[in-house]
Design a protein around this motif. Sequence first.
Motif, short mmCIF file in Angstrom:
data_model
loop_
_atom_site.label_atom_id
_atom_site.label_comp_id
_atom_site.label_asym_id
_atom_site.label_seq_id
_atom_site.Cartn_x
_atom_site.Cartn_y
_atom_site.Cartn_z
N PHE A 83 0.03 8.53 11.58
CA PHE A 83 0.44 7.14 11.34
C PHE A 83 -0.78 6.23 11.24
CE2 PHE A 83 4.89 7.70 13.34
CZ PHE A 83 5.40 8.10 12.13
N ALA A 84 -1.76 6.45 12.11
CA ALA A 84 -2.98 5.62 12.07
C ALA A 84 -3.73 5.82 10.76
CB ALA A 84 -3.87 5.97 13.26
N GLU A 85 -3.82 7.07 10.30
CA GLU A 85 -4.49 7.34 9.03
C GLU A 85 -3.72 6.70 7.87
OE1 GLU A 85 -4.89 11.56 8.75
OE2 GLU A 85 -6.35 11.65 10.39
N ARG A 86 -2.39 6.78 7.92
CA ARG A 86 -1.58 6.17 6.88
C ARG A 86 -1.77 4.66 6.85
NH1 ARG A 86 4.33 5.60 8.24
NH2 ARG A 86 3.34 3.88 9.31
N ASP A 87 -1.79 4.05 8.03
CA ASP A 87 -1.99 2.61 8.10
C ASP A 87 -3.37 2.21 7.59
OD1 ASP A 87 0.55 2.40 9.14
OD2 ASP A 87 -0.11 2.16 11.22
N GLU A 88 -4.38 3.00 7.92
CA GLU A 88 -5.74 2.72 7.43
C GLU A 88 -5.80 2.84 5.91
OE1 GLU A 88 -9.51 1.49 7.40
OE2 GLU A 88 -8.22 1.56 9.17
N THR A 89 -5.12 3.83 5.37
CA THR A 89 -5.09 3.99 3.91
C THR A 89 -4.38 2.81 3.27
OG1 THR A 89 -5.05 6.40 4.15
CG2 THR A 89 -4.31 5.51 2.05
N ARG A 90 -3.31 2.36 3.87
CA ARG A 90 -2.59 1.19 3.34
C ARG A 90 -3.47 -0.06 3.37
NH1 ARG A 90 3.57 1.60 5.72
NH2 ARG A 90 4.24 3.26 4.32
N ARG A 91 -4.20 -0.24 4.48
CA ARG A 91 -5.09 -1.40 4.56
C ARG A 91 -6.17 -1.33 3.49
NH1 ARG A 91 -3.99 -0.99 10.01
NH2 ARG A 91 -5.68 0.46 10.46
N ALA A 92 -6.73 -0.14 3.29
CA ALA A 92 -7.77 0.02 2.26
C ALA A 92 -7.20 -0.26 0.87
CB ALA A 92 -8.37 1.42 2.32
N MET A 93 -5.98 0.22 0.62
CA MET A 93 -5.34 -0.03 -0.68
C MET A 93 -5.06 -1.52 -0.86
SD MET A 93 -2.79 3.25 -1.03
CE MET A 93 -1.89 2.52 -2.37
N ASP A 94 -4.60 -2.18 0.20
CA ASP A 94 -4.34 -3.62 0.13
C ASP A 94 -5.63 -4.38 -0.15
OD1 ASP A 94 -1.66 -3.21 0.59
OD2 ASP A 94 -1.75 -3.77 2.72
N ASP A 95 -6.71 -3.99 0.52
CA ASP A 95 -8.00 -4.64 0.27
C ASP A 95 -8.46 -4.44 -1.16
OD1 ASP A 95 -8.04 -5.47 2.89
OD2 ASP A 95 -9.46 -3.93 3.57
N THR A 96 -8.28 -3.23 -1.68
CA THR A 96 -8.67 -2.95 -3.06
C THR A 96 -7.83 -3.77 -4.04
OG1 THR A 96 -9.32 -0.70 -2.46
CG2 THR A 96 -8.88 -1.12 -4.78
N LEU A 97 -6.53 -3.83 -3.80
CA LEU A 97 -5.66 -4.63 -4.67
C LEU A 97 -6.02 -6.12 -4.60
CD1 LEU A 97 -2.21 -2.90 -4.07
CD2 LEU A 97 -3.65 -2.77 -6.10
N ARG A 98 -6.34 -6.60 -3.42
CA ARG A 98 -6.72 -8.00 -3.25
C ARG A 98 -8.03 -8.29 -3.99
NH1 ARG A 98 -5.03 -8.73 1.59
NH2 ARG A 98 -6.54 -7.41 2.47
#
Length: 189
Positions: A83-98
């Motif tokens: 779950f922590a890795e998934r959340d980190e991946t989501r944050r990285a994807m959100d940062d990239t999209l932003r």
Amino acid sequence: TIIALADPAPLTVAGAIAQLIVTYGVAVQYPRGASALLAAPFALNAITPLSGDSSAVSGLFVLILVLATLILGDAQRQRSQAFAERDETRRAMDDTLRDRAAAQERNRIARELHDVVAHHLSMIAIQAETARLATPGMPDDGKERLAEIGGTARDALTEMRRLLGVLRVDVDDPMERSPQPGLDRIDEL
């Protein structure tokens, strides 16, 4: 653990529950090596009871309970890590999209500025040069002022293009922040 197993008195229900809670907590918090160290006394007790009791059935039952608790705790630890890795991946994807959205917005602003401002500056420069060259009998002072207007418009157009280039470049680009290379960096060029 070893003291509870070596004690000739039987392990109470509260003591067994407390031991299982601690075992689960260790399995959740620490890697499998620590869990194996925690299970070792129970395995040893299942083989040779530490209390001197000859019945290995109770030791085997306790070992099975401890191993089941360790497996459950390890599964929970792995699940939490996933779950922590998934959340980190989501944050990285959100940062990239932003970042991508910000870059697209900068490019859109740069295009609009170019379309509006650069077009008008070009027209000012062209009209000043045309008026200076095409108006017969214009005094030299008027020709000089129109030449200055045309030069100022061209300078403003050059500065506008430079500014638009800065807007279009990604802010994380390290080449934009570094100083201009000199002769000492000729090989890199």
